[in-house]
Design a protein around this motif. Structure first.
Motif, PDB file in Angstrom:
ATOM      1  N   HIS A  56       0.819  -1.213   0.000  1.00  0.00           N
ATOM      2  CA  HIS A  56       0.000   0.000   0.000  1.00  0.00           C
ATOM      3  C   HIS A  56       0.857   1.269   0.000  1.00  0.00           C
ATOM      4  O   HIS A  56       0.499   2.264  -0.644  1.00  0.00           O
ATOM      5  N   VAL A  57       1.967   1.246   0.741  1.00  0.00           N
ATOM      6  CA  VAL A  57       2.843   2.417   0.741  1.00  0.00           C
ATOM      7  C   VAL A  57       3.422   2.644  -0.648  1.00  0.00           C
ATOM      8  O   VAL A  57       3.549   3.792  -1.127  1.00  0.00           O
ATOM      9  N   THR A  58       3.786   1.567  -1.345  1.00  0.00           N
ATOM     10  CA  THR A  58       4.300   1.683  -2.716  1.00  0.00           C
ATOM     11  C   THR A  58       3.239   2.269  -3.646  1.00  0.00           C
ATOM     12  O   THR A  58       3.529   3.145  -4.480  1.00  0.00           O
ATOM     13  N   HIS A  59       2.011   1.787  -3.454  1.00  0.00           N
ATOM     14  CA  HIS A  59       0.924   2.311  -4.278  1.00  0.00           C
ATOM     15  C   HIS A  59       0.707   3.804  -4.017  1.00  0.00           C
ATOM     16  O   HIS A  59       0.486   4.588  -4.956  1.00  0.00           O
ATOM     17  N   ILE A  60       0.798   4.213  -2.725  1.00  0.00           N
ATOM     18  CA  ILE A  60       0.632   5.630  -2.378  1.00  0.00           C
ATOM     19  C   ILE A  60       1.743   6.464  -3.030  1.00  0.00           C
ATOM     20  O   ILE A  60       1.499   7.559  -3.565  1.00  0.00           O
ATOM     21  N   ALA A  61       2.969   5.943  -2.983  1.00  0.00           N
ATOM     22  CA  ALA A  61       4.095   6.683  -3.561  1.00  0.00           C
ATOM     23  C   ALA A  61       3.916   6.859  -5.072  1.00  0.00           C
ATOM     24  O   ALA A  61       4.125   7.952  -5.630  1.00  0.00           O
ATOM     25  N   ARG A  62       3.528   5.775  -5.743  1.00  0.00           N
ATOM     26  CA  ARG A  62       3.328   5.863  -7.188  1.00  0.00           C
ATOM     27  C   ARG A  62       2.171   6.799  -7.511  1.00  0.00           C
ATOM     28  O   ARG A  62       2.240   7.589  -8.466  1.00  0.00           O
ATOM     29  N   SER A  64       1.111   9.276  -5.712  1.00  0.00           N
ATOM     30  CA  SER A  64       1.445  10.662  -5.376  1.00  0.00           C
ATOM     31  C   SER A  64       2.348  11.302  -6.427  1.00  0.00           C
ATOM     32  O   SER A  64       2.309  12.532  -6.629  1.00  0.00           O
ATOM     33  N   PHE A  65       3.190  10.489  -7.095  1.00  0.00           N
ATOM     34  CA  PHE A  65       4.116  11.055  -8.083  1.00  0.00           C
ATOM     35  C   PHE A  65       3.612  10.909  -9.519  1.00  0.00           C
ATOM     36  O   PHE A  65       4.384  11.111 -10.468  1.00  0.00           O
ATOM     37  N   SER A  66       2.341  10.562  -9.642  1.00  0.00           N
ATOM     38  CA  SER A  66       1.794  10.398 -10.997  1.00  0.00           C
ATOM     39  C   SER A  66       0.862  11.548 -11.394  1.00  0.00           C
ATOM     40  O   SER A  66       0.053  11.398 -12.296  1.00  0.00           O
ATOM     41  N   LEU A  67       0.964  12.659 -10.674  1.00  0.00           N
ATOM     42  CA  LEU A  67       0.118  13.817 -10.978  1.00  0.00           C
ATOM     43  C   LEU A  67       0.582  14.497 -12.270  1.00  0.00           C
ATOM     44  O   LEU A  67       1.780  14.623 -12.534  1.00  0.00           O
ATOM     45  N   GLU A  68      -0.400  14.954 -12.991  1.00  0.00           N
ATOM     46  CA  GLU A  68      -0.088  15.767 -14.155  1.00  0.00           C
ATOM     47  C   GLU A  68       0.174  17.209 -13.715  1.00  0.00           C
ATOM     48  O   GLU A  68      -0.240  17.630 -12.638  1.00  0.00           O
ATOM     49  N   ARG A  69       0.828  17.956 -14.566  1.00  0.00           N
ATOM     50  CA  ARG A  69       1.217  19.317 -14.195  1.00  0.00           C
ATOM     51  C   ARG A  69       0.000  20.182 -13.915  1.00  0.00           C
ATOM     52  O   ARG A  69      -0.015  20.973 -12.982  1.00  0.00           O
ATOM     53  N   GLU A  70      -1.065  20.036 -14.699  1.00  0.00           N
ATOM     54  CA  GLU A  70      -2.241  20.864 -14.505  1.00  0.00           C
ATOM     55  C   GLU A  70      -2.930  20.560 -13.171  1.00  0.00           C
ATOM     56  O   GLU A  70      -3.475  21.448 -12.518  1.00  0.00           O
ATOM     57  N   ALA A  71      -2.912  19.270 -12.742  1.00  0.00           N
ATOM     58  CA  ALA A  71      -3.570  18.884 -11.490  1.00  0.00           C
ATOM     59  C   ALA A  71      -2.883  19.503 -10.292  1.00  0.00           C
ATOM     60  O   ALA A  71      -3.516  19.771  -9.250  1.00  0.00           O
ATOM     61  N   ALA A  72      -1.572  19.772 -10.409  1.00  0.00           N
ATOM     62  CA  ALA A  72      -0.843  20.342  -9.276  1.00  0.00           C
ATOM     63  C   ALA A  72      -1.297  21.747  -8.947  1.00  0.00           C
ATOM     64  O   ALA A  72      -1.090  22.238  -7.835  1.00  0.00           O
ATOM     65  N   ALA A  84      -7.518  10.496  -0.955  1.00  0.00           N
ATOM     66  CA  ALA A  84      -7.289   9.125  -1.407  1.00  0.00           C
ATOM     67  C   ALA A  84      -6.007   8.549  -0.809  1.00  0.00           C
ATOM     68  O   ALA A  84      -5.953   7.372  -0.423  1.00  0.00           O
ATOM     69  N   SER A  85      -4.967   9.374  -0.723  1.00  0.00           N
ATOM     70  CA  SER A  85      -3.703   8.902  -0.142  1.00  0.00           C
ATOM     71  C   SER A  85      -3.861   8.573   1.348  1.00  0.00           C
ATOM     72  O   SER A  85      -3.329   7.569   1.838  1.00  0.00           O
ATOM     73  N   LEU A  86      -4.598   9.440   2.058  1.00  0.00           N
ATOM     74  CA  LEU A  86      -4.823   9.175   3.484  1.00  0.00           C
ATOM     75  C   LEU A  86      -5.634   7.900   3.695  1.00  0.00           C
ATOM     76  O   LEU A  86      -5.381   7.141   4.632  1.00  0.00           O
ATOM     77  N   TRP A  87      -6.606   7.654   2.848  1.00  0.00           N
ATOM     78  CA  TRP A  87      -7.414   6.439   2.951  1.00  0.00           C
ATOM     79  C   TRP A  87      -6.554   5.191   2.726  1.00  0.00           C
ATOM     80  O   TRP A  87      -6.665   4.202   3.456  1.00  0.00           O
ATOM     81  N   GLN A  88      -5.677   5.261   1.720  1.00  0.00           N
ATOM     82  CA  GLN A  88      -4.773   4.142   1.476  1.00  0.00           C
ATOM     83  C   GLN A  88      -3.811   3.929   2.647  1.00  0.00           C
ATOM     84  O   GLN A  88      -3.502   2.792   3.021  1.00  0.00           O
ATOM     85  N   ALA A  89      -3.329   5.033   3.229  1.00  0.00           N
ATOM     86  CA  ALA A  89      -2.427   4.908   4.384  1.00  0.00           C
ATOM     87  C   ALA A  89      -3.149   4.294   5.584  1.00  0.00           C
ATOM     88  O   ALA A  89      -2.580   3.476   6.319  1.00  0.00           O
ATOM     89  N   THR A  90      -4.427   4.682   5.752  1.00  0.00           N
ATOM     90  CA  THR A  90      -5.211   4.099   6.843  1.00  0.00           C
ATOM     91  C   THR A  90      -5.391   2.608   6.646  1.00  0.00           C
ATOM     92  O   THR A  90      -5.244   1.809   7.583  1.00  0.00           O
ATOM     93  N   LEU A  91      -5.726   2.183   5.438  1.00  0.00           N
ATOM     94  CA  LEU A  91      -5.860   0.756   5.152  1.00  0.00           C
ATOM     95  C   LEU A  91      -4.545   0.012   5.367  1.00  0.00           C
ATOM     96  O   LEU A  91      -4.531  -1.141   5.826  1.00  0.00           O
TER      97      LEU A  91
END
Length: 380
Positions: A56-62, A64-72, A84-91
């Motif tokens: 799950h931590v690997t999934h969160i890292a991927r 988190s770093f897969s954002l497009e420039r416009e989304a930032a 979504a990242s917090l939910w994955q970390a909780t799980l």
């Protein structure tokens, strides 16, 4: 409870003393056992759920770093991304955190159990006393805590040295592996090192539990005088118990006297004993003893019977037998059925004679009494 400083507290605490101490929140507690339980189950949890958390931590890292420039530059997208990242970390952490919480709850059950006491939260002014503080600093308990601290350092340090020695070569080989195998190998070494280090604290906990039980029991020891005072408080002081018994006898006697007017006959000794009997052929299988007494009580029974026109009959042997073997509110002994039946029949015939409805009985009944129910008269 009275304190007697002149006596040595050499007696083991009573069950009541232990119960009272528990109500006040005083039970044996081992911090080492609780700590060991949390550390050991936490380490085993890492072994059991480590791969789950890494995934799950690997999934969160991927993610988190897969954002497009416009989304930032879009706050709404960033907030959704963060949620979504917090939910994955909780799980990822939930199974391990629940296991650690379970360990924290199970730890106290090993010694002392759970206690919910408001008295333990009450402030104690003696803790603010500097002399009491100095006394606690130089007490046997403080010395034992110091020994435990040094023992923990030595035991954990020795285990750390053994673990490092065992994994030294494997750790050195990690630098020659690729990143992913090296990370997996490092995680493996770290988790098992933590497990072994936590297992080392079991030795301290095993030694600490008996000491805590002994220390708690010694603190609650009692003097002989304290045990006597507690017995008096729990069982009641003799003078109070005597007064209660007297009041109970008086109440029972009043109830008994209230039943005398309902009797069909009072059989007397004639002066020492008096027994009142009632019989209803439709409701009773046999006559019932409603009152009995000796001396002054017997005299009172005869007075009440006379006031309410209850028939009286002198039959010393039968009166003694009924008084000795009969119980108030119960049927008369089976061996006295015949004798009492003759008395009731005689009283019935006398009642008819007085009312002019029948002849006068020729003589009093024989009233046979079995040998095992006979009571010899008092020689006085």
């Amino acid at each position: 409870m009275a304190e007697d400083s002149g006596q040595e507290k050499s007696e083991e605490p009573t069950a009541r003393r232990l119960e009272k101490a528990r109500e006040e929140g005083q039970t044996p507690r081992s911090k080492e056992l609780n700590t060991t339980m949390v550390l050991l189950l936490g380490a085993l949890g890492l072994l059991a759920f480590g791969s789950w958390m890494v995934e799950h931590v690997t999934h969160i890292a991927r993610f988190s770093f897969s954002l497009e420039r416009e989304a930032a530059f879009d706050q709404s997208i960033m907030y959704a991304h963060l949620g979504a990242s917090l939910w994955q970390a909780t799980l990822a952490l939930a199974p391990w955190l629940l296991l650690v919480l379970l360990a924290a709850l199970l730890g106290p059950l090993g010694i002392g159990g759970w206690i919910f006491s408001t008295k333990a939260l009450a402030p104690k002014m003696d803790r603010l006393n500097p002399l009491s503080g100095l006394k606690r600093m130089f007490s046997m308990n403080s010395f034992v805590e110091l020994v435990k601290s040094w023992a923990k350092v030595l035991v954990v340090g020795l285990m750390a040295w053994l673990v490092l020695s065992a994994y030294f070569e494997e750790t050195m080989l990690l630098q020659h592996k690729d990143t992913e195998p090296a990370v997996r190998g490092a995680v493996h070494i770290i988790i098992w090192s933590i497990i072994f280090l936590c297992l080392s604290t079991v030795v301290i906990a095993i030694a600490d539990v008996p000491w805590q039980i002994y220390s708690h029991t010694k603190k609650l020891r009692m003097t002989l005088q304290e045990i006597k005072d507690e017995y008096k408080e729990s069982e009641g002081r003799p003078e109070v118990k005597g007064r209660i018994r007297q009041l109970q006898r008086e109440a029972s006697q009043r109830r008994m006297m209230a039943d005398v007017p309902t009797a069909d006959v009072v059989i007397t000794n004639p002066t020492h004993f008096a027994v009142a009997l009632r019989y209803d052929s439709e409701l009773m299988r046999a006559p019932t003893l409603v009152a009995k007494g000796s001396d002054q009580v017997a005299m009172k029974i005869r007075e009440i019977a006379k006031e309410h026109n209850v028939a009286q009959m002198q039959a010393p042997p039968l009166a003694r037998a009924l008084y000795t073997h009969g119980k108030i509110g119960e049927e008369i002994p089976e061996g006295l059925y015949v004798a009492v039946a003759q008395v009731l029949a005689y009283i019935y015939q006398m009642d008819l004679y007085v009312k002019g409805r029948g002849p006068k009985p020729e003589r009093k009944p024989d009233m046979p009494i079995p040998r095992d129910l006979r009571v010899d008269p008092d020689p006085k």
